[in-house]
Design an enzyme around this catalytic site. Structure first.
Site, PDB file in Angstrom:
ATOM      1  N   LYS A  56       0.811  -1.193   0.000  1.00 21.72           N
ATOM      2  CA  LYS A  56       0.000   0.000   0.000  1.00 21.72           C
ATOM      3  C   LYS A  56       0.854   1.255   0.000  1.00 21.72           C
ATOM      4  CE  LYS A  56      -2.907  -2.535   3.161  1.00 21.72           C
ATOM      5  NZ  LYS A  56      -3.226  -2.659   4.586  1.00 21.72           N
ATOM      6  N   GLY A  57       2.121   1.098   0.423  1.00 23.23           N
ATOM      7  CA  GLY A  57       2.962   2.262   0.709  1.00 23.23           C
ATOM      8  C   GLY A  57       3.090   3.279  -0.419  1.00 23.23           C
ATOM      9  N   GLU A 112       8.126   3.409  -6.151  1.00 19.54           N
ATOM     10  CA  GLU A 112       8.327   2.796  -4.832  1.00 19.54           C
ATOM     11  C   GLU A 112       8.415   3.902  -3.783  1.00 19.54           C
ATOM     12  OE1 GLU A 112       7.879   0.612  -2.945  1.00 19.54           O
ATOM     13  OE2 GLU A 112       9.533  -0.730  -2.504  1.00 19.54           O
ATOM     14  N   ASP A 113       7.887   3.631  -2.609  1.00 22.63           N
ATOM     15  CA  ASP A 113       7.934   4.648  -1.561  1.00 22.63           C
ATOM     16  C   ASP A 113       9.337   4.796  -0.978  1.00 22.63           C
ATOM     17  OD1 ASP A 113       7.883   2.147  -0.356  1.00 22.63           O
ATOM     18  OD2 ASP A 113       6.125   2.549   0.900  1.00 22.63           O
ATOM     19  N   ASP A 116      14.952   0.320   1.331  1.00 20.86           N
ATOM     20  CA  ASP A 116      15.612   0.189   2.624  1.00 20.86           C
ATOM     21  C   ASP A 116      16.700  -0.883   2.474  1.00 20.86           C
ATOM     22  OD1 ASP A 116      16.062   0.357   5.370  1.00 20.86           O
ATOM     23  OD2 ASP A 116      14.356  -0.892   5.889  1.00 20.86           O
ATOM     24  N   LYS A 144      17.196   4.812   1.525  1.00 19.38           N
ATOM     25  CA  LYS A 144      17.986   4.679   2.767  1.00 19.38           C
ATOM     26  C   LYS A 144      19.203   3.827   2.435  1.00 19.38           C
ATOM     27  CE  LYS A 144      14.585   3.828   6.143  1.00 19.38           C
ATOM     28  NZ  LYS A 144      14.109   2.972   7.246  1.00 19.38           N
ATOM     29  N   PHE A 166      13.518   5.390  10.876  1.00 19.61           N
ATOM     30  CA  PHE A 166      12.258   4.772  10.478  1.00 19.61           C
ATOM     31  C   PHE A 166      11.270   5.915  10.282  1.00 19.61           C
ATOM     32  CE2 PHE A 166       8.144   2.822  10.884  1.00 19.61           C
ATOM     33  CZ  PHE A 166       8.284   1.741  10.027  1.00 19.61           C
ATOM     34  N   ASP A 173       3.848   3.526   6.563  1.00 13.80           N
ATOM     35  CA  ASP A 173       3.107   3.238   7.798  1.00 13.80           C
ATOM     36  C   ASP A 173       3.996   2.777   8.941  1.00 13.80           C
ATOM     37  OD1 ASP A 173       3.650   0.628   6.566  1.00 13.80           O
ATOM     38  OD2 ASP A 173       2.358  -0.169   8.142  1.00 13.80           O
ATOM     39  N   ARG A 179      -0.160   6.493   7.435  1.00 15.55           N
ATOM     40  CA  ARG A 179      -0.039   6.643   5.981  1.00 15.55           C
ATOM     41  C   ARG A 179      -0.599   7.982   5.515  1.00 15.55           C
ATOM     42  NH1 ARG A 179       1.421   1.623   3.909  1.00 15.55           N
ATOM     43  NH2 ARG A 179       0.529  -0.205   4.914  1.00 15.55           N
TER      44      ARG A 179
HETATM   45  P1  IMP Z   1      13.210  -3.218   1.816  1.00 17.40           P
HETATM   46  O1  IMP Z   1      12.815  -4.553   1.255  1.00 17.40           O
HETATM   47  O2  IMP Z   1      13.942  -3.361   3.121  1.00 17.40           O
HETATM   48  O3  IMP Z   1      13.944  -2.342   0.842  1.00 17.40           O
HETATM   49  O4  IMP Z   1      11.896  -2.501   2.277  1.00 17.40           O
HETATM   50  C1  IMP Z   1      10.994  -1.940   1.427  1.00 17.40           C
HETATM   51  C2  IMP Z   1       9.664  -1.754   2.106  1.00 17.40           C
HETATM   52  O5  IMP Z   1       9.767  -1.736   3.542  1.00 17.40           O
HETATM   53  C3  IMP Z   1       9.092  -0.405   1.748  1.00 17.40           C
HETATM   54  O6  IMP Z   1       8.341  -0.481   0.567  1.00 17.40           O
HETATM   55  C4  IMP Z   1       8.261  -0.070   2.973  1.00 17.40           C
HETATM   56  O7  IMP Z   1       6.981  -0.644   2.832  1.00 17.40           O
HETATM   57  C5  IMP Z   1       8.988  -0.736   4.120  1.00 17.40           C
HETATM   58  N1  IMP Z   1       9.869   0.228   4.817  1.00 17.40           N
HETATM   59  C6  IMP Z   1      11.211   0.320   4.766  1.00 17.40           C
HETATM   60  N2  IMP Z   1      11.676   1.328   5.511  1.00 17.40           N
HETATM   61  C7  IMP Z   1      10.582   1.916   6.060  1.00 17.40           C
HETATM   62  C8  IMP Z   1      10.404   3.069   6.919  1.00 17.40           C
HETATM   63  O8  IMP Z   1      11.331   3.778   7.333  1.00 17.40           O
HETATM   64  N3  IMP Z   1       9.113   3.342   7.245  1.00 17.40           N
HETATM   65  C9  IMP Z   1       8.040   2.617   6.813  1.00 17.40           C
HETATM   66  N4  IMP Z   1       8.177   1.562   6.002  1.00 17.40           N
HETATM   67  C10 IMP Z   1       9.433   1.214   5.618  1.00 17.40           C
END
Ligand code: IMP
Length: 199
Positions: A56-57, A112-113, A116, A144, A166, A173, A179
């Site tokens: 949903k992000g 993509e939001d 990470d 990040k 975070f 969220d 959100r």
């Molecule tokens: P990744 O797989 O670790 O790159 O994470 C990607 C997903 O994790 C993002 O699309 C978000 O939904 C969630 N996410 C990562 N960091 C944050 C944050 O700081 N706040 C909220 N959601 C996050």
């Protein structure tokens, strides 16, 4: 901006009480998305890209991003979850809703939001490439970099580089809440404690 708008209206917004710091304001987000949209418009001129949001992000991001791209395009949505509850990546990626359009021969832009660890997008890119798109690029609002475990290929557009916080808001969220915060904010540490007790 409406000149009659109450500049203190955000003080009545109960979500702001849980925010320690506004990291990126609504105005900064708006201005940066205008730049990203203009750049994408130049890069994809003459093409019909398909912009895909990961729910949903990224739902809020795609809504603003597509309106800043001065081209014909199509939109589609994918449900993918990499987090259970909480603030740490589980590394488990689950497809909860697949695309409706076929992407074979299409120029795909993934909105993509946040990137990470990179686990979610690395997995997804591998899967989408097997469907033979003409090209595939990622447009992420936030990056990040410090937390990357897997480098994501084809990240063409980054809105903002952020430190290892975070963050919530603008689609992001914490346990499904926050959100609808219009900016990107950092939560007060007390919120984690409170929510852990409540949940
Ligand atoms: P990744 O797989 O670790 O790159 O994470 C990607 C997903 O994790 C993002 O699309 C978000 O939904 C969630 N996410 C990562 N960091 C944050 C944050 O700081 N706040 C909220 N959601 C996050």
């Amino acid at each position: 901006m409406n000149p009659n708008a109450n500049p203190n209206a955000h003080l009545d917004h109960e979500i702001y009480r849980d925010i320690a710091e506004v990291l990126i304001s609504e105005e900064q987000i708006r201005a940066r998305i205008a730049e990203l949209g203009a750049q994408i418009g130049k890069d994809y001129r003459g093409k019909l890209p398909i912009v895909v949001a990961l729910l949903k992000g990224s739902g809020i991001f795609i809504a603003d991003l597509v309106r800043a791209i001065p081209l014909h395009l199509t939109m589609d949505f994918m449900g993918i979850s990499s987090y259970g509850a909480g603030t740490k990546s589980s590394g488990v990626v689950k497809i909860t809703k697949d695309l409706e359009e076929t992407i074979e021969g299409r120029h795909v832009i993934i909105a993509e939001d946040i990137i990470d660890t990179g686990l979610t997008l690395s997995y997804l890119m591998k899967m989408l490439k097997q469907r033979n798109p003409a090209s595939i690029k990622v447009c992420t609002l936030l990056n990040k970099q410090a937390r990357r475990l897997l480098e994501v290929e084809n990240v063409g557009y980054v809105g903002f580089e952020i430190d290892d916080h975070f963050v919530v808001g603008y689609g992001l969220d914490y346990i499904q809440k926050f959100r609808n915060l219009p900016c990107i904010g950092v939560l007060k540490p007390s919120v984690y404690q409170t929510f852990q007790v409540e949940n």
